[in-house]
Design an enzyme around this catalytic site. Structure first.
Site, short mmCIF file in Angstrom:
data_model
loop_
_atom_site.label_atom_id
_atom_site.label_comp_id
_atom_site.label_asym_id
_atom_site.label_seq_id
_atom_site.Cartn_x
_atom_site.Cartn_y
_atom_site.Cartn_z
N HIS A 117 9.10 10.61 -5.85
CA HIS A 117 10.46 10.10 -5.92
C HIS A 117 11.61 11.31 -7.02
O HIS A 117 12.14 10.58 -7.01
CB HIS A 117 10.94 8.81 -5.92
CG HIS A 117 10.03 8.13 -5.23
ND1 HIS A 117 10.84 7.35 -3.87
CD2 HIS A 117 8.85 7.37 -4.57
CE1 HIS A 117 10.02 6.67 -2.97
NE2 HIS A 117 8.34 6.93 -3.85
N TYR A 139 4.92 1.68 -12.73
CA TYR A 139 6.46 1.95 -13.29
C TYR A 139 6.69 2.10 -14.93
O TYR A 139 7.62 2.86 -15.20
CB TYR A 139 7.21 1.58 -12.36
CG TYR A 139 7.20 1.53 -10.63
CD1 TYR A 139 6.14 1.48 -10.49
CD2 TYR A 139 7.68 2.10 -10.10
CE1 TYR A 139 5.76 2.61 -9.44
CE2 TYR A 139 7.52 2.70 -9.20
CZ TYR A 139 6.59 2.48 -8.39
OH TYR A 139 6.44 2.96 -6.97
N ASN A 193 10.19 0.83 -0.03
CA ASN A 193 10.95 2.12 0.39
C ASN A 193 11.14 1.50 1.78
O ASN A 193 11.88 0.28 2.29
CB ASN A 193 8.82 2.89 1.21
CG ASN A 193 8.95 3.22 0.26
OD1 ASN A 193 9.11 4.43 -0.92
ND2 ASN A 193 7.66 3.34 -0.28
#
Ligand code: NDP
Length: 493
Positions: free
Chosen positions: A55, A338, A128
């Site tokens: 990303h 993350y 997504n």
């Protein structure tokens, strides 16, 4: 030049008188005491932060979320407590595989991440534009991403590598079918749906938990490019998604999405014919209809791309009371991964940057680290328990109901056995009209044809299992005989 412009300064705020290097004589050399030039050069050397491994290329905007329907029977999340309630948001869209300089109009999944600045902390919905993913076991995630990146020796994208992996991991077939369908190259970020993809949990005021899926339906409609249109566009404009989103918001054409959920009780989960926590599966709408929640609108462009978009940091672990995880193994891994990557990429105090900072009081005993601001800690003590007045303490009312895991065995379970990897991919294929099926088959044959013969044949078995016609079309375009697949065709097994 005389005008009202402000005085140029150093980063320390000292006025600068000239923008020429300080030298011994007009021909040089430079003097070390030209601290203004040194500062400028040294800061320039530090302008880049590590790009996201996935990303990397993205666009962002601020917005507002408005509740339109009552969902308090499912969740006690404060920002969803009342119809009409508004919450400020920041959103980042992205492509997945390409580096920061990659073209926008490429065939790829799109990232769809929203930060809700709620009064009980930030909720990050990190999804997504597809409702499923390529793998269900987190051990495969890094490997999968490696196949989408560059071959370590040639530094080229490699179709053999991609299809070798996909053909050995048939659970990818559903997402592969979406990727090569007409939705593979969106016209822009305004024209995609967003999905939480994982199963999450909602908990209501009575402490009852349900499983849920998140859906954001574009009010602009779904718009995609055909391959030839995208190829032409990329030749003219590599930033087409960024341009479209930025310019639409500047024109006041604020994009909107309908936020809907699907809800499943524990009882329904036990009876569901698929594993409800399997990231490669959707919950069919007919069985679990969409329930409206609210509207998300993007209405303000960031002032500074690096500060606000590049340094924005979303993590599925950013929950608020009333929203939580599910046993989904991929989600469980993302809960760690993350926030960890943001600590590496942006820094240990990334949550103190304005774009990431919660819009409610933050009260904890974490301290220090690079770039910490006193504003975050003030003079409060740095330890717990303490007997000091006015210091933050845990509040039992936020306790989540316990998870009943029954009697479980901890083991490294094989995520490839006892799974139906083909029915949902076949269901999607059967939704497409004849022309769409043919485009899908041509695209796949175009890239699968670059893989070794054995990879082609292994992958063809999967297409045949999903749908006989799906396999046959691709086999014919590849010039591979179909008789060898007769046994697997349409078996879904
Ligand atoms: P439904 O007929 O109720 O739903 C079909 C869904 O497919 C719609 O949401 C539609 O989105 C979406 N869709 C249409 N074309 C594509 C495409 N090229 N790529 C991805 N999605 C597309 O059927 P089911 O719920 O039984 O699902 C059937 C299949 O639809 C699934 O196997 C899955 O592949 C796909 N799908 C299902 C979703 C779900 O949550 N159930 C969500 C998205 C896709 P739209 O409303 O924009 O037309």
């Amino acid at each position: 030049m005389k005008d009202n412009r402000p005085n140029l300064t150093t980063a320390e705020g000292a006025p600068i008188s000239a923008q020429q290097a300080l030298t011994a004589g007009p021909r040089g050399p430079l003097l070390m005491q030209d601290v203004q030039l040194l500062e400028q050069m040294q800061h320039f050397n530090r302008e880049r932060i590590p790009e996201r491994v996935v990303h990397a290329k993205g666009s962002g905007a601020y917005g507002t979320f408005t509740v339109t329907h009552d969902v308090t029977q499912y969740t006690k999340a404060a920002f969803l407590s009342e119809i009409g309630k508004k919450t400020e948001t920041f959103m980042r869209f992205s492509t997945v595989a390409g580096e920061r300089g990659a073209a926008d109009a490429e065939r790829d999944v799109r990232g769809f991440a929203i930060k809700f600045y709620t009064e009980e902390g930030n909720w990050d919905m990190v999804g997504n534009n597809t409702p499923v993913f390529f793998v269900r076991d987190p051990y495969k995630f890094q490997m999968f991403i490696h196949t989408q990146k560059r071959d370590p020796k040639t530094n080229l994208r490699c179709m053999d590598m991609q299809w070798d992996f996909w053909s050995l991991c048939p659970e990818s077939l559903h997402q592969v079918t979406i990727l090569f369908s007409d939705r593979g190259i969106p016209q822009g970020y305004r024209f995609i749906n967003g999905y939480g993809s994982h199963t999450y949990s909602f908990v209501n005021e009575s402490g009852e938990r349900v499983w849920c899926k998140f859906h954001f339906k574009s009010k602009q409609g779904i718009r995609n490019y055909m391959d030839d249109e995208a190829a032409t566009l990329i030749g003219q404009d590599r930033e087409s998604h960024q341009r479209d989103l930025y310019e639409a918001i500047e024109r006041g054409e604020n994009p909107q999405w309908r936020f809907c959920i699907q809800v499943m009780t524990q009882k329904q989960a036990e009876a569901f014919h698929w594993n409800p926590f399997d990231l490669t599966k959707v919950w069919p709408h007919a069985e679990f209809p969409l329930i409206e929640v609210g509207t998300l609108e993007l209405n303000r462009n960031p002032e500074n791309y690096h500060a606000e978009v590049e340094q924005s940091a979303f993590s599925p672990s950013s929950f608020v009371p009333g929203i939580g995880p599910s046993p989904d193994k991929m989600l469980q891994a993302r809960l760690m991964s993350y926030a960890d990557t943001h600590r590496y990429r942006v820094g240990g105090n990334y949550q103190q940057l304005p774009v990431n900072k919660p819009r409610c009081p933050v009260m904890h005993y974490q301290r220090d680290g690079a770039m910490a601001t006193a504003e975050s800690y003030q003079g409060r003590p740095s330890y717990w328990p303490n007997s000091r007045e006015d210091t933050p303490q845990p509040a039992e009312q936020h306790a989540e109901p316990a998870w009943d895991l029954g009697t479980v065995i901890a083991d490294r379970f094989d995520s490839t056995v006892d799974h139906d990897d083909f029915t949902q991919a076949g269901n999607l294929y059967r939704m497409f009209d004849d022309a769409h099926r043919d485009r899908l088959a041509s695209r796949i044959a175009g890239v699968l044809g670059q893989a070794r013969k054995e990879v082609q044949e292994r992958q063809l078995c999967h297409f045949f299992r999903a749908d006989e016609d799906y396999g046959r079309r691709i086999a014919e375009k590849l010039g591979v005989g179909v008789s060898q697949f007769a046994e697997t065709a349409g078996t879904g097994a």
